[in-house]
Design a protein around this motif. Structure first.
Motif, PDB file in Angstrom:
ATOM      1  N   SER A  13      50.477  20.501  29.245  1.00  0.00           N
ATOM      2  CA  SER A  13      51.449  21.032  28.295  1.00  0.00           C
ATOM      3  C   SER A  13      52.148  19.910  27.527  1.00  0.00           C
ATOM      4  O   SER A  13      52.146  18.748  27.938  1.00  0.00           O
ATOM      5  CB  SER A  13      52.503  21.858  29.033  1.00  0.00           C
ATOM      6  OG  SER A  13      53.333  21.003  29.798  1.00  0.00           O
ATOM      7  N   ASN A  14      52.781  20.297  26.407  1.00  0.00           N
ATOM      8  CA  ASN A  14      53.586  19.343  25.643  1.00  0.00           C
ATOM      9  C   ASN A  14      54.709  18.793  26.503  1.00  0.00           C
ATOM     10  O   ASN A  14      55.069  17.618  26.406  1.00  0.00           O
ATOM     11  CB  ASN A  14      54.171  20.002  24.396  1.00  0.00           C
ATOM     12  CG  ASN A  14      53.117  20.278  23.354  1.00  0.00           C
ATOM     13  OD1 ASN A  14      52.065  19.673  23.363  1.00  0.00           O
ATOM     14  ND2 ASN A  14      53.411  21.188  22.459  1.00  0.00           N
ATOM     15  N   LEU A  15      55.276  19.641  27.341  1.00  0.00           N
ATOM     16  CA  LEU A  15      56.357  19.207  28.217  1.00  0.00           C
ATOM     17  C   LEU A  15      55.883  18.094  29.154  1.00  0.00           C
ATOM     18  O   LEU A  15      56.604  17.128  29.380  1.00  0.00           O
ATOM     19  CB  LEU A  15      56.907  20.384  29.024  1.00  0.00           C
ATOM     20  CG  LEU A  15      58.051  20.065  29.973  1.00  0.00           C
ATOM     21  CD1 LEU A  15      59.238  19.458  29.233  1.00  0.00           C
ATOM     22  CD2 LEU A  15      58.482  21.311  30.726  1.00  0.00           C
ATOM     23  N   ALA A  16      54.665  18.212  29.655  1.00  0.00           N
ATOM     24  CA  ALA A  16      54.133  17.172  30.546  1.00  0.00           C
ATOM     25  C   ALA A  16      54.021  15.841  29.813  1.00  0.00           C
ATOM     26  O   ALA A  16      54.342  14.787  30.375  1.00  0.00           O
ATOM     27  CB  ALA A  16      52.776  17.597  31.104  1.00  0.00           C
ATOM     28  N   MET A  17      53.567  15.882  28.562  1.00  0.00           N
ATOM     29  CA  MET A  17      53.469  14.646  27.780  1.00  0.00           C
ATOM     30  C   MET A  17      54.860  14.060  27.513  1.00  0.00           C
ATOM     31  O   MET A  17      55.051  12.851  27.617  1.00  0.00           O
ATOM     32  CB  MET A  17      52.752  14.908  26.458  1.00  0.00           C
ATOM     33  CG  MET A  17      51.284  15.202  26.611  1.00  0.00           C
ATOM     34  SD  MET A  17      50.342  13.812  27.250  1.00  0.00           S
ATOM     35  CE  MET A  17      50.441  12.685  25.886  1.00  0.00           C
ATOM     36  N   ASN A  18      55.799  14.919  27.166  1.00  0.00           N
ATOM     37  CA  ASN A  18      57.173  14.443  26.942  1.00  0.00           C
ATOM     38  C   ASN A  18      57.748  13.818  28.206  1.00  0.00           C
ATOM     39  O   ASN A  18      58.409  12.773  28.141  1.00  0.00           O
ATOM     40  CB  ASN A  18      58.065  15.588  26.467  1.00  0.00           C
ATOM     41  CG  ASN A  18      57.786  15.991  25.043  1.00  0.00           C
ATOM     42  OD1 ASN A  18      57.358  15.185  24.228  1.00  0.00           O
ATOM     43  ND2 ASN A  18      58.010  17.256  24.729  1.00  0.00           N
ATOM     44  N   GLN A  19      57.509  14.445  29.339  1.00  0.00           N
ATOM     45  CA  GLN A  19      58.022  13.915  30.609  1.00  0.00           C
ATOM     46  C   GLN A  19      57.364  12.576  30.953  1.00  0.00           C
ATOM     47  O   GLN A  19      58.013  11.681  31.478  1.00  0.00           O
ATOM     48  CB  GLN A  19      57.807  14.929  31.742  1.00  0.00           C
ATOM     49  CG  GLN A  19      58.628  16.181  31.586  1.00  0.00           C
ATOM     50  CD  GLN A  19      60.130  15.937  31.733  1.00  0.00           C
ATOM     51  OE1 GLN A  19      60.675  14.931  31.277  1.00  0.00           O
ATOM     52  NE2 GLN A  19      60.793  16.867  32.373  1.00  0.00           N
ATOM     53  N   ALA A  20      56.072  12.458  30.657  1.00  0.00           N
ATOM     54  CA  ALA A  20      55.379  11.192  30.920  1.00  0.00           C
ATOM     55  C   ALA A  20      55.972  10.066  30.074  1.00  0.00           C
ATOM     56  O   ALA A  20      56.208   8.957  30.572  1.00  0.00           O
ATOM     57  CB  ALA A  20      53.884  11.340  30.649  1.00  0.00           C
ATOM     58  N   LEU A  21      56.230  10.354  28.795  1.00  0.00           N
ATOM     59  CA  LEU A  21      56.843   9.338  27.933  1.00  0.00           C
ATOM     60  C   LEU A  21      58.241   8.977  28.428  1.00  0.00           C
ATOM     61  O   LEU A  21      58.611   7.796  28.449  1.00  0.00           O
ATOM     62  CB  LEU A  21      56.913   9.832  26.491  1.00  0.00           C
ATOM     63  CG  LEU A  21      55.605   9.836  25.733  1.00  0.00           C
ATOM     64  CD1 LEU A  21      55.764  10.540  24.391  1.00  0.00           C
ATOM     65  CD2 LEU A  21      55.085   8.430  25.537  1.00  0.00           C
ATOM     66  N   LYS A  22      58.999   9.972  28.825  1.00  0.00           N
ATOM     67  CA  LYS A  22      60.341   9.720  29.347  1.00  0.00           C
ATOM     68  C   LYS A  22      60.282   8.855  30.606  1.00  0.00           C
ATOM     69  O   LYS A  22      61.074   7.928  30.765  1.00  0.00           O
ATOM     70  CB  LYS A  22      61.025  11.053  29.643  1.00  0.00           C
ATOM     71  CG  LYS A  22      62.471  10.917  30.024  1.00  0.00           C
ATOM     72  CD  LYS A  22      63.102  12.293  30.214  1.00  0.00           C
ATOM     73  CE  LYS A  22      64.557  12.167  30.622  1.00  0.00           C
ATOM     74  NZ  LYS A  22      65.162  13.494  30.831  1.00  0.00           N
TER      75      LYS A  22
END
Length: 98
Positions: A13-22
């Motif tokens: 999910s997009n959320l997973a990518m955002n969390q990885a970047l964070k």
């Protein structure tokens, strides 16, 4: 897209990518997953790569319905060469930052 380890055949999910970047130290106002796509598109266009290859690589849908109906080309060999070039460019950027 990166495949999901939890949903076979589906992307993460997009959320997973955002969390990885964070987790890597990039807050949302600094970089987003879509920002990587934008950066690649801009760089490849500036370097003169074929627009059709770039759009295919980004999985963009052709807006012209007639062209979309008749053009099923995937340009895989050309896209492979283009992405290797882009990968080499990223490596050079990283080397300069070190």
């Amino acid at each position: 897209m990166f495949g999901s380890p939890f949903r076979k055949g589906r992307p993460i999910s997009n959320l997973a990518m955002n969390q990885a970047l964070k987790a890597m130290g990039y807050p949302g106002h600094v970089h987003t997953p879509h920002g990587f796509r934008s950066m690649a598109s801009t760089n490849l266009n500036e370097q003169g790569w074929n627009r059709d290859w770039i759009e295919a690589q980004l999985a963009h849908v052709e807006r012209n319905q007639v062209r979309r109906a008749y053009n099923a080309a995937e340009y895989l060999p050309q896209r492979r060469e283009m992405m290797q070039h882009y990968s080499d460019w990223l490596d050079r950027c990283r080397a300069m930052a070190d």
